[in-house]
Design an enzyme around this catalytic site. Structure first.
Site, PDB file in Angstrom:
ATOM      1  N   LEU A  65       0.836  -1.211   0.000  1.00 25.46           N
ATOM      2  CA  LEU A  65       0.000   0.000   0.000  1.00 25.46           C
ATOM      3  C   LEU A  65       0.865   1.254   0.000  1.00 25.46           C
ATOM      4  O   LEU A  65       2.048   1.204   0.336  1.00 25.46           O
ATOM      5  CB  LEU A  65      -0.923  -0.040   1.220  1.00 25.46           C
ATOM      6  CG  LEU A  65      -1.920  -1.221   1.203  1.00 25.46           C
ATOM      7  CD1 LEU A  65      -2.535  -1.451   2.576  1.00 25.46           C
ATOM      8  CD2 LEU A  65      -3.001  -0.980   0.158  1.00 25.46           C
ATOM      9  N   PRO A  66       0.267   2.417  -0.325  1.00 21.87           N
ATOM     10  CA  PRO A  66       1.081   3.632  -0.477  1.00 21.87           C
ATOM     11  C   PRO A  66       1.787   4.108   0.797  1.00 21.87           C
ATOM     12  O   PRO A  66       2.967   4.439   0.745  1.00 21.87           O
ATOM     13  CB  PRO A  66       0.070   4.679  -0.957  1.00 21.87           C
ATOM     14  CG  PRO A  66      -1.047   3.897  -1.560  1.00 21.87           C
ATOM     15  CD  PRO A  66      -1.117   2.612  -0.787  1.00 21.87           C
ATOM     16  N   THR A  96       6.313   0.488   1.970  1.00 17.16           N
ATOM     17  CA  THR A  96       7.322   1.314   2.640  1.00 17.16           C
ATOM     18  C   THR A  96       6.569   2.349   3.466  1.00 17.16           C
ATOM     19  O   THR A  96       5.929   3.242   2.912  1.00 17.16           O
ATOM     20  CB  THR A  96       8.209   2.030   1.611  1.00 17.16           C
ATOM     21  OG1 THR A  96       8.816   1.048   0.776  1.00 17.16           O
ATOM     22  CG2 THR A  96       9.300   2.843   2.301  1.00 17.16           C
ATOM     23  N   LYS A 171      15.278  -0.245   5.707  1.00 12.67           N
ATOM     24  CA  LYS A 171      14.980   0.397   4.421  1.00 12.67           C
ATOM     25  C   LYS A 171      15.308   1.897   4.473  1.00 12.67           C
ATOM     26  O   LYS A 171      15.878   2.457   3.535  1.00 12.67           O
ATOM     27  CB  LYS A 171      13.506   0.171   4.067  1.00 12.67           C
ATOM     28  CG  LYS A 171      12.975   1.024   2.962  1.00 12.67           C
ATOM     29  CD  LYS A 171      12.706   0.271   1.703  1.00 12.67           C
ATOM     30  CE  LYS A 171      12.309   1.255   0.605  1.00 12.67           C
ATOM     31  NZ  LYS A 171      12.278   0.729  -0.700  1.00 12.67           N
ATOM     32  N   LYS A 246       9.798  10.690  -0.552  1.00 15.32           N
ATOM     33  CA  LYS A 246       8.994   9.959   0.448  1.00 15.32           C
ATOM     34  C   LYS A 246       9.920   9.157   1.378  1.00 15.32           C
ATOM     35  O   LYS A 246       9.802   9.229   2.604  1.00 15.32           O
ATOM     36  CB  LYS A 246       8.024   9.011  -0.269  1.00 15.32           C
ATOM     37  CG  LYS A 246       7.283   8.104   0.697  1.00 15.32           C
ATOM     38  CD  LYS A 246       6.569   6.935   0.042  1.00 15.32           C
ATOM     39  CE  LYS A 246       6.117   5.958   1.128  1.00 15.32           C
ATOM     40  NZ  LYS A 246       5.490   4.753   0.630  1.00 15.32           N
TER      41      LYS A 246
HETATM   42  P1  NAD Z   1       0.882   2.467  -6.389  1.00 12.44           P
HETATM   43  O1  NAD Z   1       0.312   3.788  -6.054  1.00 12.44           O
HETATM   44  O2  NAD Z   1       1.185   2.114  -7.811  1.00 12.44           O
HETATM   45  O3  NAD Z   1      -0.086   1.310  -5.809  1.00 12.44           O
HETATM   46  C1  NAD Z   1      -0.772   1.362  -4.598  1.00 12.44           C
HETATM   47  C2  NAD Z   1      -2.066   0.571  -4.784  1.00 12.44           C
HETATM   48  O4  NAD Z   1      -2.730   0.474  -3.517  1.00 12.44           O
HETATM   49  C3  NAD Z   1      -3.059   1.234  -5.743  1.00 12.44           C
HETATM   50  O5  NAD Z   1      -3.447   0.294  -6.736  1.00 12.44           O
HETATM   51  C4  NAD Z   1      -4.228   1.653  -4.844  1.00 12.44           C
HETATM   52  O6  NAD Z   1      -5.474   1.600  -5.504  1.00 12.44           O
HETATM   53  C5  NAD Z   1      -4.122   0.614  -3.751  1.00 12.44           C
HETATM   54  N1  NAD Z   1      -4.759   0.999  -2.486  1.00 12.44           N
HETATM   55  C6  NAD Z   1      -4.638   2.157  -1.788  1.00 12.44           C
HETATM   56  N2  NAD Z   1      -5.347   2.101  -0.645  1.00 12.44           N
HETATM   57  C7  NAD Z   1      -5.937   0.875  -0.610  1.00 12.44           C
HETATM   58  C8  NAD Z   1      -6.784   0.209   0.316  1.00 12.44           C
HETATM   59  N3  NAD Z   1      -7.178   0.804   1.451  1.00 12.44           N
HETATM   60  N4  NAD Z   1      -7.193  -1.042   0.024  1.00 12.44           N
HETATM   61  C9  NAD Z   1      -6.799  -1.658  -1.118  1.00 12.44           C
HETATM   62  N5  NAD Z   1      -5.983  -1.080  -2.041  1.00 12.44           N
HETATM   63  C10 NAD Z   1      -5.568   0.170  -1.784  1.00 12.44           C
HETATM   64  O7  NAD Z   1       2.186   2.316  -5.498  1.00 12.44           O
HETATM   65  P2  NAD Z   1       3.450   1.335  -5.734  1.00 12.44           P
HETATM   66  O8  NAD Z   1       4.454   2.002  -6.612  1.00 12.44           O
HETATM   67  O9  NAD Z   1       2.947  -0.030  -6.080  1.00 12.44           O
HETATM   68  O10 NAD Z   1       4.063   1.333  -4.263  1.00 12.44           O
HETATM   69  C11 NAD Z   1       3.508   0.572  -3.218  1.00 12.44           C
HETATM   70  C12 NAD Z   1       4.440   0.606  -2.038  1.00 12.44           C
HETATM   71  O11 NAD Z   1       5.720   0.091  -2.435  1.00 12.44           O
HETATM   72  C13 NAD Z   1       4.714   2.023  -1.503  1.00 12.44           C
HETATM   73  O12 NAD Z   1       4.759   1.969  -0.100  1.00 12.44           O
HETATM   74  C14 NAD Z   1       6.051   2.382  -2.113  1.00 12.44           C
HETATM   75  O13 NAD Z   1       6.765   3.330  -1.342  1.00 12.44           O
HETATM   76  C15 NAD Z   1       6.738   1.033  -2.120  1.00 12.44           C
HETATM   77  N6  NAD Z   1       7.817   0.892  -3.105  1.00 12.44           N
HETATM   78  C16 NAD Z   1       7.655   1.330  -4.385  1.00 12.44           C
HETATM   79  C17 NAD Z   1       8.698   1.170  -5.302  1.00 12.44           C
HETATM   80  C18 NAD Z   1       8.529   1.631  -6.730  1.00 12.44           C
HETATM   81  O14 NAD Z   1       9.549   1.683  -7.450  1.00 12.44           O
HETATM   82  N7  NAD Z   1       7.322   1.925  -7.198  1.00 12.44           N
HETATM   83  C19 NAD Z   1       9.901   0.557  -4.910  1.00 12.44           C
HETATM   84  C20 NAD Z   1      10.028   0.097  -3.607  1.00 12.44           C
HETATM   85  C21 NAD Z   1       8.983   0.261  -2.710  1.00 12.44           C
END
Ligand code: NAD
Length: 294
Positions: A65-66, A96, A171, A246
């Protein structure tokens, strides 16, 4: 093979859940976005109408999740998942988030006899798709053993960092260091170029010397030095400045909460914030070179 609920199917969660399906697990997914759910359905997952429905009776609940507020809302309180889970279920939050929320969810799970690990990842969307993520886990040794059995189908390196919250701390430490050595690498390369050096030659020299580091070795920030690096592709991410900002914010919070003065991390945070505010949030984080060039 295990039964798995996967909550949060965005850029990272989508390919991670797909890899679990490919590995033969029975996966039920939930996301607020219907399109994201449909994509996983096409990959072979079942779609639930809510997170609670997905999590009913499964071996593992995974979430991606975000931010901390989404994780707290998903797991805690009367309507949170923890209240309805079986003690046999293991909960792995791969998002994260701030270490304090991870500890809070870990404590709430422990009070109910449920195994929880914060399991944030290193590696971006490409590593999520390739199944080569690194996981940094915080929780008990027994939960780690269970976690490893499922995380190995999405990643390559799986570390037990310590108790609940330790994965998020690891992390934060890693990404703070990444920001610092990326900025340092940009600074060194730019100083060399301003004094007539070829950035390719200077990179080779520093790679064979004590300035060697990951940014220089696999992610050179100077355009044209490394064909496959974002710098040679108009700084298309890669790893976005928005995400680095972030992660640095979370690292600053860890420092504050532990009463630790981290001048280099703070400066890196200020520079990345300034770079973001100048409209570069969607660019790769190695584009910080351009700020130093002005
Ligand atoms: P994203 O915004 O693409 O995806 C988040 C998803 O969560 C969305 O599809 C959203 O609809 C869903 N969501 C939000 N609230 C929700 C809820 N209450 N119930 C169900 N679904 C819900 O984000 P991402 O890039 O996939 O990142 C996710 C996590 O991974 C973050 O914490 C980010 O910091 C971490 N991360 C991302 C990367 C990257 O390169 N994108 C790398 C390492 C870590």
């Amino acid at each position: 093979m295990a039964t798995v609920a996967f909550i949060g199917l965005g850029n990272m969660g989508g390919p991670m859940a797909t890899n679990l399906v490919k590995a033969g697990h029975t996966v039920t997914v939930f996301d607020l976005s219907e399109a994201a759910c449909r994509q996983l359905q096409a990959a072979g997952a079942a779609v639930a109408a809510s997170a609670a429905e997905a999590a009913a009776g499964v071996d593992y609940v995974l979430s991606m999740l975000p931010a901390g507020k989404h994780v707290a809302a998903t797991y805690l309180g009367e309507n949170g998942l923890l209240a309805g889970l079986d003690q046999a279920t293991t909960v792995l939050d791969c998002s994260t988030i701030d270490a304090a929320t991870a500890r809070q969810v870990g404590e709430a799970a422990a009070a109910l006899g449920i195994g929880f690990m914060d399991s944030p990842v290193s590696g971006g969307v490409a590593a999520a798709a390739a199944g080569t993520l690194a996981f940094m886990c915080g929780g008990s040794a027994a939960t780690f053993e269970k976690a490893r059995q499922i995380l190995q189908d999405m990643g390559k390196n799986i570390f037990h960092a310590g108790p609940a919250g330790a994965g998020q701390v690891a992390k934060g430490c890693n990404n703070m260091l990444l920001a610092i050595h990326m900025i340092g690498t940009c600074e060194a390369l730019e100083m060399g170029v301003r004094n007539g050096l070829d950035p390719k030659v200077l990179s080779e020299i520093m790679l064979a010397s004590s300035g060697r580091n990951w940014s220089l070795e696999v992610y050179n920030p100077y355009p044209g030095v490394m064909e496959k690096a974002p710098a040679s592709n108009d700084y298309k991410p890669g790893f976005m400045v928005d995400l680095m900002v972030k992660d640095l914010g979370l690292a600053m919070e860890i420092a504050r909460q532990s009463d630790f003065d981290n001048p280099m991390g703070q400066l890196a945070g200020e520079l990345y914030n300034r770079h973001q505010q100048a409209g570069n949030g969607q660019m790769d984080f190695s584009s910080i070179l351009q700020m130093l060039q002005h």
